[in-house]
Design an enzyme around this catalytic site. Structure first.
Site, short mmCIF file in Angstrom:
data_model
loop_
_atom_site.label_atom_id
_atom_site.label_comp_id
_atom_site.label_asym_id
_atom_site.label_seq_id
_atom_site.Cartn_x
_atom_site.Cartn_y
_atom_site.Cartn_z
CD GLU A 144 -3.00 -1.04 2.24
OE1 GLU A 144 -2.74 -0.42 3.28
OE2 GLU A 144 -4.08 -1.62 2.05
CD GLU A 298 -3.88 -6.27 2.67
OE1 GLU A 298 -4.62 -5.56 3.37
OE2 GLU A 298 -2.66 -6.11 2.60
C1 GAL Z 1 -4.31 -3.07 4.86
C2 GAL Z 1 -2.84 -3.38 5.05
C3 GAL Z 1 -2.65 -4.58 5.95
C4 GAL Z 1 -3.48 -4.42 7.18
C5 GAL Z 1 -4.90 -4.21 6.79
C6 GAL Z 1 -5.79 -4.01 7.96
O1 GAL Z 1 -4.58 -1.82 4.39
O2 GAL Z 1 -2.23 -3.63 3.82
O3 GAL Z 1 -1.29 -4.67 6.28
O4 GAL Z 1 -3.02 -3.35 7.91
O5 GAL Z 1 -5.01 -3.07 6.03
O6 GAL Z 1 -7.11 -3.78 7.54
#
Ligand code: GAL
Length: 633
Positions: A144, A298
């Protein structure tokens, strides 16, 4: 090829005894890909140049033996404590001049030479060690990208970027309108990032800095990518984009540089709002990927944003996943595999929750894994035929976040989301386009609050309308050029002729007003003069509020205020863009497959016939509460 299924796997947070159980559970859940090592730098390089790869060798070995592939991360998003101690100049400086300290993550200056060198060093070490590893499926660079820094390294890099962009100071002074408030620059050394100022900063400087930060982070990504491509030419290199309100990079530009577009999606939920946000994110990702496959890198098994966090409702994990797969994701990935017991995100849900595998969440995760095994991965080609396009441009968004605007409540993201939501509810297949993209194939192009438009984009929109397209422009669009300089002679300068109107004044609204046929209008109104357009709705005072202009073979609509969803939907209906969707039921055609998802708690009709690939049962035109089907008609 099967769809990918899995998530971020952080075995370094757990004793080694847990790893074997992890692999066994992954197999039970149908996991076939995990992202390893995103935040492992301090465990991989505990002091400069000394590597401890033993644990990672063992983890990758276990995964390979279990038939699970790996998206191996380059851990540059979180430099280790020793690095920050040795190179304090590489710690982030905020716009207020505060140098952040170690103790969280993403605390680096992407322009700091020491950080760039250390990044390449760990990338090379990982690349050389694991280039031939059987588990290696892709490289996941960083995480990110999105940390801006305002330190002296950033200042020097910003100046170099500006020299490249403008060639000379005359051009920069002109573009930034530095005649205002005595800001004329006579030497490059006088230019700084937009640090804290006494009063309003220069909007053109602020916008260029956002562009620079995106390009500077892209340069960092490219360095790792090129090195990895050299070592493993066959292995795709990606990075995961952060979405939501955090427009940290120019995604159109970045998407031409990654081998695979990958997004993280965290709808704020619950219920229908989450479904709408999920569709929005997935349509964006597919559009950035040029209509081709991409990857949901994710998502979470629960809601993680906002003050109240909690699990997703039964069935929501699968429904959201299907929304992504329907729109071309090559898999379904989560953050993270096992919910952490300590650390900053110890309350973040996992595929294996704190309770363990004997839990509703893990049962749903396993059922989803089984379902995904029955769905073929998308072809590498255009996937979903969109009837409507919504213009999306981070530069315009950044400009609309500038200082001193006529209303502080104008919200570009909300405007774009509303356009998407209304189309989604009507069942109109939608994509996003950059204002300069080729548009002719779309029945309609929506332009929500696109404050900044280049001349090229304005010509593009004119050609689209003249060629027979339907354009629907909302208030606060087309106002500035690419340097945030206002286009003179009446708003919306770039679009006046297309829309057949001139706006003489903006009148932000305190109280809502009612428009006949289109309902409640809030936030904003304008004094609109007709120059060829006709008024479709008028403000209570008599001035045009919604207009329509025939130009060439097409039509251009203008909405000079903020309408509620039903009012905006009515504009689209009048513009000929009504869909025939069943409320709460989403139907997406991905080439030869049709996905239908019922987001409601009732049985609903679905215009789909055939055999469900997941259950093997016929779909009889109805879909149960919260259900989904995948059919090859
Ligand atoms: C994402 C990030 C992850 C974790 C996740 C939590 O934005 O890439 O490492 O922090 O959020 O929701």
């Amino acid at each position: 090829m099967p769809l990918w299924y899995g998530g971020d796997y952080n075995p370094e947070q757990w004793p080694e005894e847990v790893w074997a159980e992890d692999v066994a559970l992954m197999r039970r859940a149908g996991v076939n890909l995990v992202t390893v090592g995103v935040f492992s730098w301090s465990r991989l390089e505990p002091s400069e140049g000394r590597y401890t790869f033993g644990w990672l060798d063992r983890v990758l070995g276990l995964l390979a033996d279990g038939g699970i592939r790996v998206g191996l991360a380059v851990p540059t998003a979180s430099p280790p404590p020793w690095f920050s101690l040795a190179h304090p100049d590489a710690l982030t400086v905020t716009r207020d001049g505060v140098r952040l300290t170690h103790g969280s993550r993403d605390t680096y200056c992407v322009s700091a030479p020491a950080y760039r060198e250390a990044s390449l060093r760990i990338t090379r070490a990982l690349g050389e060690r694991y280039r031939d590893h059987p588990a290696l499926a892709m490289w996941h660079v960083h995480n990110e990208y999105g940390t801006p820094c305002h330190c002296d390294h950033a200042a020097a890099a910003f100046r170099a970027w500006l020299r490249e962009r403008y060639g000379g100071l005359d051009a920069l002074n002109d573009a930034w309108t530095t005649a205002f408030w005595s800001q004329h620059y006579s030497d490059w050394a006088q230019i700084t990032p937009p640090r804290a100022t006494q009063y309003l900063p220069n909007p053109a400087q602020a916008l260029d800095f956002r562009r620079f930060v995106s390009d500077e982070m892209l340069a960092h990504f490219r360095e790792q990518r090129d090195l990895l491509r050299e070592l493993t030419p066959e292995v795709p290199v990606t990075t995961n984009y952060v979405l939501a309100g955090w427009a940290s990079v120019d995604h159109w530009k970045w998407s031409t540089e990654v081998d695979l577009v990958a997004i993280d999606d965290y709808p704020s939920g619950p219920g229908m709002a989450a479904a709408e946000q999920t569709a929005f994110a997935a349509d964006l990702a597919r559009s950035w990927a040029g209509g081709r496959p991409w990857l949901l890198m994710e998502q979470a098994t629960g809601y993680v944003l906002g003050p109240r966090k909690g699990p997703k409702e039964p069935g929501e994990i699968a429904r959201h996943s299907m929304q992504h797969v329907a729109r071309g994701s090559t898999g379904v990935m989560f953050f993270q595999w096992r919910a952490s017991r300590g650390g900053a995100e110890q309350w973040h849900p996992g595929m294996v929750p704190h309770t363990g595998p004997d839990s509703r969440v893990f049962r749903e995760v396993s059922a989803l894994g089984e379902a995904l095994e029955r769905i073929p991965a998308p072809y590498d080609g255009p996937l979903v035929e969109a009837e409507a396009a919504i213009l999306w441009d981070e530069e315009a968004w950044w400009a609309a976040q500038g200082p001193g605007l006529p209303s502080s409540e104008i919200d570009y993201l909300a405007a774009v989301q509303q356009a998407h939501r209304v189309l989604w509810r009507q069942g109109v297949p939608t994509c996003f386009a950059h204002p300069s993209h080729d548009l002719p194939t779309y029945r309609a192009v929506l332009v929500p609050s696109l404050y900044l438009i280049s001349d090229e984009a304005a010509r593009n929109l004119a050609a689209y309308v003249e060629g027979g397209g339907t354009l629907v422009v909302s208030f606060f669009s087309g106002i500035t050029d690419e340097h945030t300089r206002i286009r003179l002679g009446g708003y919306p300068g770039a679009l006046r002729e297309i829309l057949g109107i001139t706006v003489e004044e903006f009148r932000p609204l305190g109280e809502p007003v009612e428009l006949p046929e289109f309902g409640r209008a809030t936030l904003w109104s304008e004094v609109v003069h007709l120059d060829g357009a006709e008024a479709v709705a008028r403000y209570p005072g008599g001035g045009p509020a919604v207009t329509c202009h025939r130009l060439g073979d097409g039509t251009a609509w203008y909405v000079s205020t903020r309408l509620d969803d039903p009012g905006y939907a009515q504009v689209l209906t009048r513009a000929g863009l009504a869909g025939s969707g069943v409320p709460g039921v989403e139907v997406v055609r991905r080439r030869d497959l049709v996905f239908a998802v019922n987001h409601t708690e009732d049985e609903r009709p679905v215009p789909v016939q055939g055999t469900d690939l997941i259950t093997g049962k016929p779909v009889g035109g109805r879909l149960g509460p919260g259900g989904y089907v995948v059919v090859r008609p």
